[in-house]
Design an enzyme around this catalytic site. Structure first.
Site, PDB file in Angstrom:
ATOM      1  N   ASP A  14       0.865  -1.166   0.000  1.00  0.00           N
ATOM      2  CA  ASP A  14       0.000   0.000   0.000  1.00  0.00           C
ATOM      3  C   ASP A  14       0.912   1.230   0.000  1.00  0.00           C
ATOM      4  O   ASP A  14       1.976   1.211   0.598  1.00  0.00           O
ATOM      5  CB  ASP A  14      -0.857  -0.049   1.269  1.00  0.00           C
ATOM      6  CG  ASP A  14      -1.721   1.178   1.430  1.00  0.00           C
ATOM      7  OD1 ASP A  14      -2.536   1.425   0.535  1.00  0.00           O
ATOM      8  OD2 ASP A  14      -1.572   1.885   2.439  1.00  0.00           O
ATOM      9  N   ASP A 214      -1.382  -0.680   6.166  1.00  0.00           N
ATOM     10  CA  ASP A 214      -1.563  -0.099   7.501  1.00  0.00           C
ATOM     11  C   ASP A 214      -3.014  -0.192   7.956  1.00  0.00           C
ATOM     12  O   ASP A 214      -3.357   0.265   9.031  1.00  0.00           O
ATOM     13  CB  ASP A 214      -1.076   1.352   7.529  1.00  0.00           C
ATOM     14  CG  ASP A 214      -1.854   2.234   6.558  1.00  0.00           C
ATOM     15  OD1 ASP A 214      -2.712   1.700   5.817  1.00  0.00           O
ATOM     16  OD2 ASP A 214      -1.613   3.447   6.540  1.00  0.00           O
ATOM     17  N   ASP A 218      -7.313  -0.855   3.658  1.00  0.00           N
ATOM     18  CA  ASP A 218      -6.807  -2.068   3.022  1.00  0.00           C
ATOM     19  C   ASP A 218      -6.956  -3.343   3.847  1.00  0.00           C
ATOM     20  O   ASP A 218      -6.407  -4.382   3.489  1.00  0.00           O
ATOM     21  CB  ASP A 218      -5.348  -1.879   2.568  1.00  0.00           C
ATOM     22  CG  ASP A 218      -4.471  -1.356   3.681  1.00  0.00           C
ATOM     23  OD1 ASP A 218      -4.809  -1.586   4.849  1.00  0.00           O
ATOM     24  OD2 ASP A 218      -3.438  -0.724   3.373  1.00  0.00           O
TER      25      ASP A 218
HETATM   26  P1  ADP Z   1      -4.752   5.676  -0.508  1.00  0.00           P
HETATM   27  O1  ADP Z   1      -4.980   4.461  -1.343  1.00  0.00           O
HETATM   28  O2  ADP Z   1      -3.518   6.382  -0.944  1.00  0.00           O
HETATM   29  O3  ADP Z   1      -4.775   5.383   0.959  1.00  0.00           O
HETATM   30  P2  ADP Z   1      -7.527   6.725  -0.539  1.00  0.00           P
HETATM   31  O4  ADP Z   1      -8.153   5.555  -1.188  1.00  0.00           O
HETATM   32  O5  ADP Z   1      -7.850   6.958   0.894  1.00  0.00           O
HETATM   33  O6  ADP Z   1      -5.928   6.740  -0.811  1.00  0.00           O
HETATM   34  O7  ADP Z   1      -7.949   8.038  -1.337  1.00  0.00           O
HETATM   35  C1  ADP Z   1      -7.746   8.128  -2.722  1.00  0.00           C
HETATM   36  C2  ADP Z   1      -7.844   9.543  -3.203  1.00  0.00           C
HETATM   37  O8  ADP Z   1      -9.151  10.066  -2.947  1.00  0.00           O
HETATM   38  C3  ADP Z   1      -6.921  10.507  -2.506  1.00  0.00           C
HETATM   39  O9  ADP Z   1      -5.637  10.492  -3.116  1.00  0.00           O
HETATM   40  C4  ADP Z   1      -7.652  11.822  -2.710  1.00  0.00           C
HETATM   41  O10 ADP Z   1      -7.374  12.349  -3.983  1.00  0.00           O
HETATM   42  C5  ADP Z   1      -9.108  11.455  -2.662  1.00  0.00           C
HETATM   43  N1  ADP Z   1      -9.725  11.690  -1.342  1.00  0.00           N
HETATM   44  C6  ADP Z   1     -10.247  10.772  -0.509  1.00  0.00           C
HETATM   45  N2  ADP Z   1     -10.775  11.348   0.596  1.00  0.00           N
HETATM   46  C7  ADP Z   1     -10.539  12.670   0.480  1.00  0.00           C
HETATM   47  C8  ADP Z   1     -10.827  13.826   1.294  1.00  0.00           C
HETATM   48  N3  ADP Z   1     -11.442  13.747   2.480  1.00  0.00           N
HETATM   49  N4  ADP Z   1     -10.439  15.032   0.840  1.00  0.00           N
HETATM   50  C9  ADP Z   1      -9.803  15.133  -0.335  1.00  0.00           C
HETATM   51  N5  ADP Z   1      -9.508  14.108  -1.140  1.00  0.00           N
HETATM   52  C10 ADP Z   1      -9.874  12.886  -0.764  1.00  0.00           C
HETATM   53 MG    MG Z   2      -3.950   3.932   2.711  1.00  0.00          MG
END
Ligand code: ADP
Ligand code: MG
Length: 348
Positions: A14, A214, A218
């Site tokens: 991740d 983490d 996931d």
């Molecule tokens: P990761 O796989 O890196 O943990 P997430 O699945 O949590 O990322 O989120 C994917 C994308 O969705 C982020 O990179 C962001 O662009 C957008 N996103 C999600 N939640 C938010 C939020 N509260 N504010 C702004 N952008 C968000």
């Molecule tokens: Mg993550």
């Protein structure tokens, strides 16, 4: 679980919080023409203050530092892995992935589109913000690579594993981060709910998959993997869903865990083999009456002592030193020194 570590050939990592620290910071704010910085930071900061996402918290923290109290939010809604919506001071806001805005017919004006591309090519995340029906700002957010990630990836490759970077972030951002740590395979723009399906798809291709995460988004993927590893900074749900938990947030521990479990498996097999050989040889001899019961008893006892001693050798297992590559007949890929991605304090 032990058996699967021997056959693992793919390790899915991740991105946020696993390969990177997960501590996001607001790097810069780019505005569309006619939009005021204070208004953008106040409105978007207020909306993000209602979200627990690390990206949201980074933006809200800066907004709080600047304005103290932030206005309240009405009709807040969270779109997992995409962004958030809500009404602040009478303005309907949408904040998140540019595609979340595009899906509602709001496209980035040129300067914002350029800022997005520039940020993503530097491995940072571009968050788009729209209100009153128009895209008005890009918030550039980034965290830093864990300094140990590059060495960890090199070790995993040395153990014969293919690393894959998995993230909900954009393809370009993922690519930039992957290039810095020596990962060639990327699966990006994956919604949280789809992460387990990605693991399942890799398994359907015949790959035996270890997954490191983490637990933020996931946990189901950790459970789906043949070997799920939660890293120590992880959440309770990650620990619950995984087979192994590495207490430190250091990815190099993943290679050590795989080496230790492979060695444990070898020891178990060695023990079985010896115990079996003893019985195959000595039981018929005893049946034929050629074995003095005294010797037979001693042999039985020695067999147990052997198994214990052989297993105790595992106690000598040592984790690799901080900069030591794992030993193997595979060639160790040359990987450049870690460069720090993004973050306000990063030297670029
Ligand atoms: P990761 O796989 O890196 O943990 P997430 O699945 O949590 O990322 O989120 C994917 C994308 O969705 C982020 O990179 C962001 O662009 C957008 N996103 C999600 N939640 C938010 C939020 N509260 N504010 C702004 N952008 C968000
Ligand atoms: Mg993550």
């Amino acid at each position: 679980m032990l058996e699967s570590t021997r056959r693992v050939d793919t390790i899915v990592l991740d991105k946020t919080g696993t390969v990177t620290t997960g501590h996001m910071g607001l790097h810069s704010l780019v505005l569309a023409e006619g939009t005021q910085r204070d208004e953008a930071l106040r409105l978007v900061g207020a909306l993000e203050d209602a979200s627990e996402h690390p990206i949201a918290q980074a933006i809200a923290k800066d907004a709080r530092a600047e304005f103290g109290r932030l206005p309240g939010v009405d009709s807040f809604a969270n779109r997992q892995g995409l962004g958030v919506l809500g009404v602040v001071e009478g303005h309907a806001l949408i904040v998140g992935r540019p595609s979340l805005l595009a899906g509602r017919g709001m496209h980035l004006p040129n300067n914002l589109e350029q800022a997005r591309r520039y940020a993503e090519h530097a491995g940072k995340t571009a968050i788009a913000a729209a209100w009153d029906g128009q895209a008005r700002a890009i918030f550039v957010v980034a965290d830093t690579l864990k300094p140990t990630s590059v060495m960890a990836i090199a070790r995993l490759k040395t153990l014969g594993l293919r690393p894959v970077l998995l993230t909900g972030d954009s393809q370009a951002t993922a690519q930039a981060v992957a290039a810095q740590i020596g990962i060639e395979e990327i699966i990006a723009e994956v919604l949280p709910a789809e992460k387990a399906e990605v693991v399942e798809r890799l398994q359907a291709e015949g790959r035996v998959v270890a997954m490191v995460g983490d637990g933020i988004n996931d946990a189901p993927a950790l459970a789906q993997a043949d070997l799920g590893l939660a890293i120590g900074t992880g959440t309770d749900v990650a620990i619950e869903a995984s087979d192994l938990t590495l207490i430190s947030g250091d990815l190099r521990g993943v290679a050590d865990a795989i080496r230790l479990s492979r060695r444990t498996l070898r020891t178990i097999k060695g023990n079985l083999c010896w115990a079996f050989a003893y019985n195959v040889v000595l039981v018929p001899v005893a049946m034929l009456g050629f074995l003095n019961p005294l010797f037979a008893g001693a042999a039985m006892a020695f067999s147990s002592v052997f198994v214990v001693c052989n297993s105790l050798r595992l106690r000598r297992f040592q984790a690799l030193g901080p900069d030591e590559p794992a030993h193997s007949s595979h060639t160790v890929p040359r990987i450049p020194n870690p460069r720090i991605v993004g973050g306000r304090h990063a030297s670029q």
